[in-house]
Design a protein around this motif. Sequence first.
Motif, PDB file in Angstrom:
ATOM      1  N   LEU A 105      14.366  -3.001  20.191  1.00 34.11           N
ATOM      2  CA  LEU A 105      13.014  -3.278  20.678  1.00 34.11           C
ATOM      3  C   LEU A 105      12.521  -2.193  21.634  1.00 34.11           C
ATOM      4  N   LYS A 106      13.434  -1.653  22.426  1.00 32.41           N
ATOM      5  CA  LYS A 106      13.074  -0.546  23.316  1.00 32.41           C
ATOM      6  C   LYS A 106      12.686   0.685  22.482  1.00 32.41           C
ATOM      7  N   GLU A 107      13.437   0.950  21.427  1.00 32.21           N
ATOM      8  CA  GLU A 107      13.104   2.061  20.531  1.00 32.21           C
ATOM      9  C   GLU A 107      11.742   1.843  19.875  1.00 32.21           C
ATOM     10  N   ALA A 108      11.456   0.613  19.495  1.00 34.80           N
ATOM     11  CA  ALA A 108      10.183   0.304  18.830  1.00 34.80           C
ATOM     12  C   ALA A 108       9.007   0.663  19.731  1.00 34.80           C
ATOM     13  N   GLU A 109       9.151   0.459  21.031  1.00 35.07           N
ATOM     14  CA  GLU A 109       8.083   0.808  21.978  1.00 35.07           C
ATOM     15  C   GLU A 109       7.826   2.309  22.004  1.00 35.07           C
ATOM     16  N   GLU A 110       8.865   3.101  21.723  1.00 38.14           N
ATOM     17  CA  GLU A 110       8.755   4.559  21.757  1.00 38.14           C
ATOM     18  C   GLU A 110       8.126   5.132  20.487  1.00 38.14           C
ATOM     19  N   ILE A 111       8.074   4.330  19.443  1.00 35.69           N
ATOM     20  CA  ILE A 111       7.539   4.791  18.156  1.00 35.69           C
ATOM     21  C   ILE A 111       6.063   4.440  18.087  1.00 35.69           C
ATOM     22  N   ASN A 112       5.230   5.404  17.787  1.00 33.80           N
ATOM     23  CA  ASN A 112       3.776   5.201  17.772  1.00 33.80           C
ATOM     24  C   ASN A 112       3.317   4.250  16.684  1.00 33.80           C
ATOM     25  N   LYS A 113       3.950   4.311  15.523  1.00 34.30           N
ATOM     26  CA  LYS A 113       3.517   3.514  14.380  1.00 34.30           C
ATOM     27  C   LYS A 113       4.266   2.194  14.344  1.00 34.30           C
ATOM     28  N   ARG A 114       3.776   1.294  13.518  1.00 40.38           N
ATOM     29  CA  ARG A 114       4.458   0.032  13.303  1.00 40.38           C
ATOM     30  C   ARG A 114       5.776   0.321  12.568  1.00 40.38           C
ATOM     31  N   ILE A 132      15.843   5.853   7.025  1.00 38.88           N
ATOM     32  CA  ILE A 132      14.459   6.155   6.647  1.00 38.88           C
ATOM     33  C   ILE A 132      14.450   6.891   5.307  1.00 38.88           C
ATOM     34  N   LYS A 133      15.317   7.869   5.169  1.00 37.42           N
ATOM     35  CA  LYS A 133      15.406   8.656   3.932  1.00 37.42           C
ATOM     36  C   LYS A 133      15.735   7.770   2.719  1.00 37.42           C
ATOM     37  N   ARG A 134      16.566   6.761   2.929  1.00 38.27           N
ATOM     38  CA  ARG A 134      16.978   5.871   1.836  1.00 38.27           C
ATOM     39  C   ARG A 134      15.981   4.747   1.580  1.00 38.27           C
ATOM     40  N   GLY A 135      14.890   4.694   2.318  1.00 35.85           N
ATOM     41  CA  GLY A 135      13.869   3.676   2.105  1.00 35.85           C
ATOM     42  C   GLY A 135      14.263   2.300   2.608  1.00 35.85           C
ATOM     43  N   LEU A 136      15.145   2.266   3.605  1.00 36.69           N
ATOM     44  CA  LEU A 136      15.598   1.003   4.180  1.00 36.69           C
ATOM     45  C   LEU A 136      14.884   0.673   5.487  1.00 36.69           C
ATOM     46  N   LEU A 137      14.200   1.662   6.028  1.00 35.30           N
ATOM     47  CA  LEU A 137      13.553   1.563   7.329  1.00 35.30           C
ATOM     48  C   LEU A 137      12.329   2.460   7.289  1.00 35.30           C
ATOM     49  N   GLY A 138      11.247   2.035   7.903  1.00 34.37           N
ATOM     50  CA  GLY A 138      10.065   2.872   7.895  1.00 34.37           C
ATOM     51  C   GLY A 138       9.230   2.732   9.143  1.00 34.37           C
ATOM     52  N   HIS A 139       8.615   3.833   9.529  1.00 37.08           N
ATOM     53  CA  HIS A 139       7.613   3.858  10.597  1.00 37.08           C
ATOM     54  C   HIS A 139       6.294   4.025   9.858  1.00 37.08           C
ATOM     55  N   LEU A 140       5.535   2.969   9.758  1.00 33.43           N
ATOM     56  CA  LEU A 140       4.421   2.934   8.822  1.00 33.43           C
ATOM     57  C   LEU A 140       3.051   3.026   9.473  1.00 33.43           C
ATOM     58  N   ASN A 141       2.142   3.673   8.770  1.00 33.08           N
ATOM     59  CA  ASN A 141       0.746   3.649   9.170  1.00 33.08           C
ATOM     60  C   ASN A 141       0.101   2.419   8.524  1.00 33.08           C
ATOM     61  N   GLU A 142      -1.171   2.175   8.788  1.00 34.97           N
ATOM     62  CA  GLU A 142      -1.840   0.968   8.286  1.00 34.97           C
ATOM     63  C   GLU A 142      -1.862   0.882   6.757  1.00 34.97           C
ATOM     64  N   LYS A 143      -2.109   1.996   6.092  1.00 43.06           N
ATOM     65  CA  LYS A 143      -2.155   2.007   4.626  1.00 43.06           C
ATOM     66  C   LYS A 143      -0.788   1.646   4.034  1.00 43.06           C
ATOM     67  N   GLU A 144       0.268   2.233   4.582  1.00 46.35           N
ATOM     68  CA  GLU A 144       1.629   1.933   4.115  1.00 46.35           C
ATOM     69  C   GLU A 144       1.990   0.483   4.400  1.00 46.35           C
ATOM     70  N   LEU A 145       1.550  -0.011   5.534  1.00 45.48           N
ATOM     71  CA  LEU A 145       1.811  -1.399   5.901  1.00 45.48           C
ATOM     72  C   LEU A 145       1.116  -2.359   4.946  1.00 45.48           C
ATOM     73  N   GLU A 146      -0.099  -2.040   4.521  1.00 39.77           N
ATOM     74  CA  GLU A 146      -0.820  -2.883   3.556  1.00 39.77           C
ATOM     75  C   GLU A 146      -0.061  -2.981   2.237  1.00 39.77           C
ATOM     76  N   VAL A 147       0.526  -1.885   1.793  1.00 44.01           N
ATOM     77  CA  VAL A 147       1.334  -1.900   0.559  1.00 44.01           C
ATOM     78  C   VAL A 147       2.522  -2.842   0.737  1.00 44.01           C
ATOM     79  N   ILE A 148       3.201  -2.727   1.873  1.00 41.52           N
ATOM     80  CA  ILE A 148       4.357  -3.580   2.169  1.00 41.52           C
ATOM     81  C   ILE A 148       3.946  -5.058   2.151  1.00 41.52           C
ATOM     82  N   LYS A 149       2.800  -5.361   2.748  1.00 35.51           N
ATOM     83  CA  LYS A 149       2.323  -6.753   2.777  1.00 35.51           C
ATOM     84  C   LYS A 149       2.053  -7.270   1.357  1.00 35.51           C
ATOM     85  N   LYS A 150       1.497  -6.427   0.495  1.00 35.07           N
ATOM     86  CA  LYS A 150       1.242  -6.826  -0.897  1.00 35.07           C
ATOM     87  C   LYS A 150       2.550  -7.092  -1.625  1.00 35.07           C
TER      88      LYS A 150
END
Length: 174
Positions: A105-114, A132-150
Amino acid sequence: MIEEIIEKIKKMRNGEGEFKVLKEHIMNLDEVQYNIILERLKIEDEIVKKYKPKVRPALDPYVSGELGIYRRLDDHEIGKFLNYPECCIKSFTEEVRVSIDREHLKEAEEINKRVVVTSGFIPCSLKCREAIKRGLLGHLNEKELEVIKKVNEELKKRLGSFNIFYEDFYDFIK
């Protein structure tokens, strides 16, 4: 992503592959269980291919249950099977980091994106480059987040959730 997991399961069913404990378990599944696992994973794979999310969803909870993942047959082997980075497997098995904790959670505060982490996957760090490289974790912008939600909504609609602990196929961390 999911297609690779399907292929590993098929090989294990035929007695092939490196995963001794998981292979034995899969070989002992009855035909009905085995076919349901494959069909559900094919649906998940179809949805992932349709949307191409930056982060892959967690495995279908029903499939995870049938494969013995929740029973933790062999955590290291399961981590390798799911293509988790060695650093994350070690963090989970040796440091016993089995949930998102204060350090995450502390790391999450340091990351600008969701940040999005797949359900059931606990990275060694929210900044783990290999995850991140393996697609198991992501720092996403709004557009990428919308895809994830879908992806998440379609998976819930088509597969439902058979695990009371995981309502979604993703964990969302802000």
